[in-house]
Design a protein around this motif. Structure first.
Motif, PDB file in Angstrom:
ATOM      1  N   PHE A  30      -8.144  10.623  50.961  1.00  0.00           N
ATOM      2  CA  PHE A  30      -7.207   9.495  50.913  1.00  0.00           C
ATOM      3  C   PHE A  30      -6.388   9.431  52.198  1.00  0.00           C
ATOM      4  CE2 PHE A  30      -6.889  10.039  46.007  1.00  0.00           C
ATOM      5  CZ  PHE A  30      -8.079   9.328  45.843  1.00  0.00           C
ATOM      6  N   THR A  31      -5.965  10.602  52.685  1.00  0.00           N
ATOM      7  CA  THR A  31      -5.136  10.656  53.891  1.00  0.00           C
ATOM      8  C   THR A  31      -5.937  10.268  55.130  1.00  0.00           C
ATOM      9  OG1 THR A  31      -3.781  12.411  52.904  1.00  0.00           O
ATOM     10  CG2 THR A  31      -3.642  12.128  55.288  1.00  0.00           C
ATOM     11  N   PHE A  35      -6.492   5.223  50.894  1.00  0.00           N
ATOM     12  CA  PHE A  35      -6.730   5.302  49.448  1.00  0.00           C
ATOM     13  C   PHE A  35      -7.720   4.235  49.002  1.00  0.00           C
ATOM     14  CE2 PHE A  35      -5.809   4.057  45.067  1.00  0.00           C
ATOM     15  CZ  PHE A  35      -5.923   5.276  44.420  1.00  0.00           C
ATOM     16  N   ALA A  65      -4.867  11.742  42.520  1.00  0.00           N
ATOM     17  CA  ALA A  65      -3.742  11.984  43.433  1.00  0.00           C
ATOM     18  C   ALA A  65      -2.649  12.822  42.782  1.00  0.00           C
ATOM     19  CB  ALA A  65      -3.173  10.651  43.912  1.00  0.00           C
ATOM     20  N   LEU A 117       1.321   9.775  49.654  1.00  0.00           N
ATOM     21  CA  LEU A 117       0.436   8.865  48.922  1.00  0.00           C
ATOM     22  C   LEU A 117       1.117   8.351  47.656  1.00  0.00           C
ATOM     23  CD1 LEU A 117      -2.840  10.948  49.287  1.00  0.00           C
ATOM     24  CD2 LEU A 117      -2.513   8.644  50.194  1.00  0.00           C
ATOM     25  N   VAL A 121       1.791   4.438  48.730  1.00  0.00           N
ATOM     26  CA  VAL A 121       0.580   3.622  48.596  1.00  0.00           C
ATOM     27  C   VAL A 121       0.763   2.620  47.462  1.00  0.00           C
ATOM     28  CG1 VAL A 121      -1.877   3.642  48.041  1.00  0.00           C
ATOM     29  CG2 VAL A 121      -0.926   5.409  49.529  1.00  0.00           C
TER      30      VAL A 121
END
Length: 211
Positions: A30-31, A35, A65, A117, A121
C-alpha cells in the motif's frame, strides 16, 4: 506495554503469525504502490498464497491495513482491567492508552506507515470509523463498569470519544513531525483527558445526588 501483534491505537505492530505477516506485506505494498492501486491479488501473490487463502485470514482489503484488530482489542481490555481499582478513572485511561501505544524503535517505521494509511487514505476512512467504534466500545465498557452504568449511556460514551480524540490527536502530530515522540504527545494530551474525565464524573455525580 510491548504486546506482540497489537496495532497501536488502534494499532500496528507486526505479529509473528500468518495474519500479522499478511498485514505487514499489505502495508508495504500500500505504501509503495498506493492503496487503491494495490489489489488483493497483488498481496496474495507477494505472500505466495492463493487469493482464497488470503480471504480466510482477512475479509477485505481494508481489513488488512488494521492487522489483528480483535487481538488488539483484547490487549486493550487486559490493560484497562489490570489497572488498580483505586486509580482515578482518567489516570487509568491515560496509563492504558500510553502502554498500548508503546512502539519499539525497530518497529517504528512500519507503525508510522500503517498509521499514515489508516488516518490519511480516503478509501480507508469509512472502514476506520467502524474500527474506531469497536475501540471506543472497549473504553466505554470499562468506564461503565467503573461508574456503575451502561456502556451506551452518555457519560461512558463521552469519555470514550474523548479518549479516542486524545489518541488520534497525538498520532496526527506524530505523523506531521518525524522527530516527535509519540509517548510524549500521548502524555501531554492525556492531561486534557484526565481533567475532562474528572470534570465529567464530578458533574454527573452532583447531578445524580440532586435527584
Amino acid at each position: 506495554m510491548t504486546r506482540s501483534g497489537r496495532s497501536g491505537i488502534l494499532g500496528g505492530r507486526p505479529a509473528a503469525t500468518t495474519r500479522g505477516r499478511l498485514s505487514s506485506i499489505a502495508i508495504d505494498l500500500f505504501t509503495e504502490n498506493g492503496f487503491d492501486e494495490t489489489s488483493v491479488d497483488d498481496i496474495a501473490s507477494a505472500a505466495g498464497i492463493a487469493r482464497r487463502t488470503l480471504f480466510r485470514y482477512y475479509p477485505s482489503k481494508n481489513s488488512l491495513a488494521w492487522g489483528e484488530f480483535e487481538e488488539h482489542l483484547d490487549g486493550l481490555r487486559d490493560l484497562l482491567h489490570t489497572s488498580p481499582d483505586d486509580a482515578p478513572l482518567g489516570i487509568a485511561l491515560r496509563d492504558a492508552l500510553i502502554a498500548f501505544n508503546v512502539v519499539p524503535d525497530s518497529e517504528r517505521e512500519e507503525h508510522r506507515r500503517r498509521m499514515s494509511l489508516l488516518l490519511e487514505v480516503p478509501a480507508l476512512q469509512a472502514h476506520s470509523m467502524l474500527m474506531y467504534a469497536d475501540w471506543r466500545h472497549v473504553i466505554a465498557e470499562y468506564c461503565a463498569d467503573r461508574l456503575g452504568t451502561a456502556p451506551e449511556a452518555h457519560l461512558p460514551q463521552t469519555i470514550a470519544w474523548l479518549t479516542l480524540g486524545t489518541a488520534l490527536s497525538a498520532y496526527d502530530q506524530w505523523l506531521l513531525d518525524p522527530d516527535s515522540d509519540l509517548t510524549e504527545l500521548l502524555w501531554a494530551g492525556s492531561e486534557i483527558l484526565i481533567n475532562g474525565v474528572s470534570s465529567l464524573v464530578t458533574t454527573a455525580t452532583k447531578h445524580a445526588a440532586s435527584h
